[in-house]
Design a protein around this motif. Structure first.
Motif, PDB file in Angstrom:
ATOM      1  N   HIS A 109       0.810  -1.227   0.000  1.00 34.64           N
ATOM      2  CA  HIS A 109       0.000   0.000   0.000  1.00 34.64           C
ATOM      3  C   HIS A 109       0.842   1.276   0.000  1.00 34.64           C
ATOM      4  CE1 HIS A 109      -3.631   2.283   0.548  1.00 34.64           C
ATOM      5  NE2 HIS A 109      -3.204   2.824   1.662  1.00 34.64           N
ATOM      6  N   HIS A 113       0.909   4.204  -2.849  1.00 31.26           N
ATOM      7  CA  HIS A 113       0.803   5.658  -2.643  1.00 31.26           C
ATOM      8  C   HIS A 113       2.003   6.375  -3.281  1.00 31.26           C
ATOM      9  CE1 HIS A 113      -2.756   6.516  -0.347  1.00 31.26           C
ATOM     10  NE2 HIS A 113      -2.479   5.643   0.592  1.00 31.26           N
ATOM     11  N   SER A 133      -0.469  10.016   5.073  1.00 31.44           N
ATOM     12  CA  SER A 133      -1.842   9.503   5.023  1.00 31.44           C
ATOM     13  C   SER A 133      -2.392   9.357   6.425  1.00 31.44           C
ATOM     14  CB  SER A 133      -1.856   8.166   4.279  1.00 31.44           C
ATOM     15  OG  SER A 133      -1.313   7.172   5.107  1.00 31.44           O
ATOM     16  N   ASP A 302      -7.074   6.792  -0.942  1.00 34.02           N
ATOM     17  CA  ASP A 302      -6.965   5.404  -1.399  1.00 34.02           C
ATOM     18  C   ASP A 302      -7.732   5.173  -2.696  1.00 34.02           C
ATOM     19  OD1 ASP A 302      -5.377   4.872   0.724  1.00 34.02           O
ATOM     20  OD2 ASP A 302      -6.944   3.967   1.951  1.00 34.02           O
TER      21      ASP A 302
HETATM   22 ZN    ZN Z   1      -3.764   4.870   1.940  1.00 36.21          ZN
END
Ligand code: ZN
Ligand code: KG4
Length: 350
Positions: A109, A113, A133, A302
């Motif tokens: 993840h 990003h 984030s 996201d």
């Molecule tokens: Zn995220």
């Protein structure tokens, strides 16, 4: 090469198709914000159950009219994130990959990003990436998509988490980041004497030059908000003071990384990269000879386009998953990035 990406690490169910890591052919995001609003935060079990309810529809829409024959691989977020939520997207991706006989590409993840700015710009390596984030705050040095290292990260709260918690203390609702950002623009950070000397941890000592801390700022806000009369005007000024401190810290540590490495390109990504104060503050580095590339607003929070994009880079580098691919909840499991050595206290940055 066309990759179907699936994202379900937190409270967004998303699917997208990206061609050759750059052309976004479709991009569907279903946000659970309204579902979690009554609880003023994401409730993990409710999140995973709603992923389960939505995933089929989101992936069908995310196919953008293409058929399985038009897709070359299936990618899904493997972590870090909420385990129950990750399992929904990852298991769904495995089932599709198996049924359609396509390779499965698990995606980190944080790496996804970090990839988001590449969806809309050609970015030369090496660069410094600021990833901000709800769960992470870190500075990376990227030499190539699959060769990067963490320079420093938060030692406690992530910046988005601090925004959400402070917004909650101020009674602004959930998710607090965007609301607090908007309010901050209507206030004056130095109007209230109470909010003038805000903590700006961590100091720039050699060990902490790229490390962040947000729990002290959050606590300082909590104490000051208790002493303040919560009029709309005061809340605007308090929001402005918080945003100024939060953004100054991110800017200062980012500048340290740029100056120390001599690298001239900076990317900004993650949900908090949508913050107007942060974008303005870092865009100002452009006047000092730096190239600043923020993720497009639609790719900050996201989404699955960044997953499919990142998966292409991973696939080219030889990464493949299989039916044993597992989900993981913590950043410490980052597999590809080189982990920083432990310091004298045995602490690592991740
Ligand atoms: Zn995220
Ligand atoms: O990347 P993201 O969608 O999910 C995680 O991986 O955490 O980031 C969500 C975070 C939340 O904390 C949200 O409040 C914050 O990003 N955020 C903002 C803004 N827009 C979203 N924080 C400050 N200012 C904003 N404009």
């Amino acid at each position: 090469m066309r990759i179907l990406g699936i994202e379900s690490s937190c409270d967004e169910t998303a699917a997208a198709i990206v061609e050759d890591g750059q052309r976004v052919l479709s991009n569907q995001v279903f946000s659970q914000i309204e579902i979690h609003q009554p609880f003023q935060g994401v409730v993990p079990e409710i999140a995973s159950r709603n992923h389960l309810l939505k995933i089929m529809e989101v992936v069908q829409d995310g196919m953008g009219g293409l058929t399985p024959g038009d897709i070359d691989a299936v990618a899904a977020t493997e972590g870090p994130g909420l385990t129950g939520s990750l399992l929904v997207g990852l298991t769904f991706a495995k089932a599709i990959a198996y049924a359609w006989n396509k390779p499965l590409i698990p995606v980190n993840h944080i790496e996804a990003h970090a990839y988001a700015p590449h969806l809309t710009a050609e970015i030369p390596f090496p660069y410094i990436g600021l990833i901000v984030s709800g769960g992470h705050t870190l500075l990376i040095r990227a030499n190539a998509h699959t060769d990067w290292e963490i320079l420093g990260s938060t030692i406690d709260d992530a910046v988005g988490e601090a925004y959400d918690k402070v917004a909650k203390l101020m009674g602004l609702g959930y998710p607090g980041g965007p609301i607090l950002d908007k309010l901050a623009h209507e206030g004056d950070p130095s109007a209230l004497p109470l909010f003038r000397d805000m903590p700006r941890f961590l100091p720039d000592t050699p060990a902490d030059r790229y490390r962040f801390s947000y729990s002290g700022l959050k606590t300082a806000m909590a104490y000051r908000l208790k002493q303040m009369e919560a009029t709309p005007e005061n809340l605007r000024h308090a929001a402005a003071a918080f945003q100024k401190s939060a953004v100054e810290l991110l800017t200062r540590k980012t500048k340290n990384a740029l100056e120390d490495t001599g690298i001239k390109t900076l990317t900004i990504s993650g949900g908090v990269a949508a913050n107007t104060g942060l974008r303005e503050s870092l865009a100002a580095l452009g006047a000092k000879g730096y190239t600043v590339v923020p993720a497009a607003l639609k790719y900050c929070g996201d989404n699955a386009a960044m997953v499919a994009g990142r998966a292409y880079a991973d696939y080219i580098a030889g990464k493949r998953g299989d039916m044993r691919t597992d989900a993981f909840s913590r950043l410490a499991f980052v597999k590809k990035g080189k982990r920083p050595p432990a310091d004298a206290q045995g602490r690592r940055n991740s």
